[in-house]
Design a protein around this motif. Structure first.
Motif, PDB file in Angstrom:
ATOM      1  N   GLU A  58       0.832  -1.119  -0.126  1.00 11.26           N
ATOM      2  CA  GLU A  58      -0.122   0.073   0.049  1.00 11.26           C
ATOM      3  C   GLU A  58       0.707   1.044   0.016  1.00 11.26           C
ATOM      4  OE1 GLU A  58      -2.559  -0.648   3.357  1.00 11.26           O
ATOM      5  OE2 GLU A  58      -3.946  -1.750   2.173  1.00 11.26           O
ATOM      6  N   ASN A  59       2.356   1.171   0.289  1.00  7.34           N
ATOM      7  CA  ASN A  59       3.075   2.288   0.399  1.00  7.34           C
ATOM      8  C   ASN A  59       4.016   2.267  -0.700  1.00  7.34           C
ATOM      9  OD1 ASN A  59       2.141   3.972   2.576  1.00  7.34           O
ATOM     10  ND2 ASN A  59       1.873   1.776   3.240  1.00  7.34           N
ATOM     11  N   GLY A  60       4.067   1.692  -1.883  1.00  9.81           N
ATOM     12  CA  GLY A  60       4.963   1.803  -2.816  1.00  9.81           C
ATOM     13  C   GLY A  60       6.196   0.773  -2.559  1.00  9.81           C
ATOM     14  N   GLU A  61       6.075  -0.294  -1.823  1.00 11.69           N
ATOM     15  CA  GLU A  61       7.044  -1.255  -1.487  1.00 11.69           C
ATOM     16  C   GLU A  61       8.274  -0.591  -1.040  1.00 11.69           C
ATOM     17  OE1 GLU A  61       7.070  -4.824  -3.975  1.00 11.69           O
ATOM     18  OE2 GLU A  61       5.295  -3.982  -5.043  1.00 11.69           O
ATOM     19  N   GLU A  62       8.244   0.302  -0.439  1.00 10.00           N
ATOM     20  CA  GLU A  62       9.464   1.255   0.101  1.00 10.00           C
ATOM     21  C   GLU A  62       9.687   1.011   1.433  1.00 10.00           C
ATOM     22  OE1 GLU A  62      11.072   5.944   0.555  1.00 10.00           O
ATOM     23  OE2 GLU A  62       9.066   5.502  -0.752  1.00 10.00           O
ATOM     24  N   TRP A  63      10.921   0.257   1.714  1.00  8.22           N
ATOM     25  CA  TRP A  63      11.517  -0.019   3.196  1.00  8.22           C
ATOM     26  C   TRP A  63      11.906   1.381   3.388  1.00  8.22           C
ATOM     27  CZ3 TRP A  63      12.955  -5.000   5.548  1.00  8.22           C
ATOM     28  CH2 TRP A  63      12.378  -5.976   4.859  1.00  8.22           C
ATOM     29  N   ASN A  64      11.126   2.156   4.372  1.00 12.45           N
ATOM     30  CA  ASN A  64      11.698   3.383   4.860  1.00 12.45           C
ATOM     31  C   ASN A  64      11.415   3.400   6.596  1.00 12.45           C
ATOM     32  OD1 ASN A  64       8.945   3.804   5.299  1.00 12.45           O
ATOM     33  ND2 ASN A  64       8.574   4.694   3.627  1.00 12.45           N
ATOM     34  N   ASP A  65      11.737   4.784   7.118  1.00  9.12           N
ATOM     35  CA  ASP A  65      11.643   4.783   8.514  1.00  9.12           C
ATOM     36  C   ASP A  65      10.122   4.285   9.176  1.00  9.12           C
ATOM     37  OD1 ASP A  65      14.205   5.517   8.749  1.00  9.12           O
ATOM     38  OD2 ASP A  65      13.785   7.533   8.868  1.00  9.12           O
ATOM     39  N   ALA A  66       9.140   4.759   8.508  1.00 10.16           N
ATOM     40  CA  ALA A  66       7.769   4.317   8.939  1.00 10.16           C
ATOM     41  C   ALA A  66       7.559   2.872   8.895  1.00 10.16           C
ATOM     42  CB  ALA A  66       6.717   4.725   7.888  1.00 10.16           C
ATOM     43  N   PHE A  67       7.997   2.046   7.844  1.00  3.96           N
ATOM     44  CA  PHE A  67       8.067   0.663   7.721  1.00  3.96           C
ATOM     45  C   PHE A  67       8.936  -0.214   8.682  1.00  3.96           C
ATOM     46  CE2 PHE A  67       9.786  -3.305   6.134  1.00  3.96           C
ATOM     47  CZ  PHE A  67       8.478  -4.111   6.350  1.00  3.96           C
ATOM     48  N   GLU A  68      10.032   0.354   9.062  1.00  5.17           N
ATOM     49  CA  GLU A  68      10.699  -0.144   9.920  1.00  5.17           C
ATOM     50  C   GLU A  68      10.268   0.138  11.439  1.00  5.17           C
ATOM     51  OE1 GLU A  68      15.046   0.810   9.287  1.00  5.17           O
ATOM     52  OE2 GLU A  68      14.909   0.060   7.543  1.00  5.17           O
TER      53      GLU A  68
END
Length: 94
Positions: A58-68
């Motif tokens: 749902e978030n562009g498959e981006e591993w970022n601080d929010a995902f971590e």
């Protein structure tokens, strides 16, 4: 070289990571799905649950601080990782 960790259950093993949801599910024997990185030389395996996968999609498959922050990755020994994988996917490592 993948770092080693000392596991209370399995002794000294290679380090891997899972999201907090898989780590909790491993202890409680619950199902949360299991997505994982393929094994690569010198990189520990990483696993994440269905909810984390949904967030990624749902978030562009981006591993970022929010995902971590959501995943809150925890260290597992390689044997605990395989046990979690087997519990979630119903695979047998033998």
């Amino acid at each position: 070289m993948i770092e080693k960790v000392i596991c209370e259950q399995h002794g000294t093993k290679e380090m891997s990571f899972s999201c907090i949801h898989i780590a909790i599910a491993l202890d409680q024997k619950e199902k949360v799905s299991f997505f994982f990185s393929e094994a690569e030389d010198d990189l520990p395996q990483i696993a994440w649950c269905g909810d984390c996968e949904k967030w990624l999609l749902e978030n562009g498959e981006e591993w970022n601080d929010a995902f971590e922050t959501l995943a809150d990755f925890k260290i597992l020994c390689s044997d605990c990782f395989e046990e979690a994988k087997e519990n979630q996917l119903g695979t047998d490592k033998t």
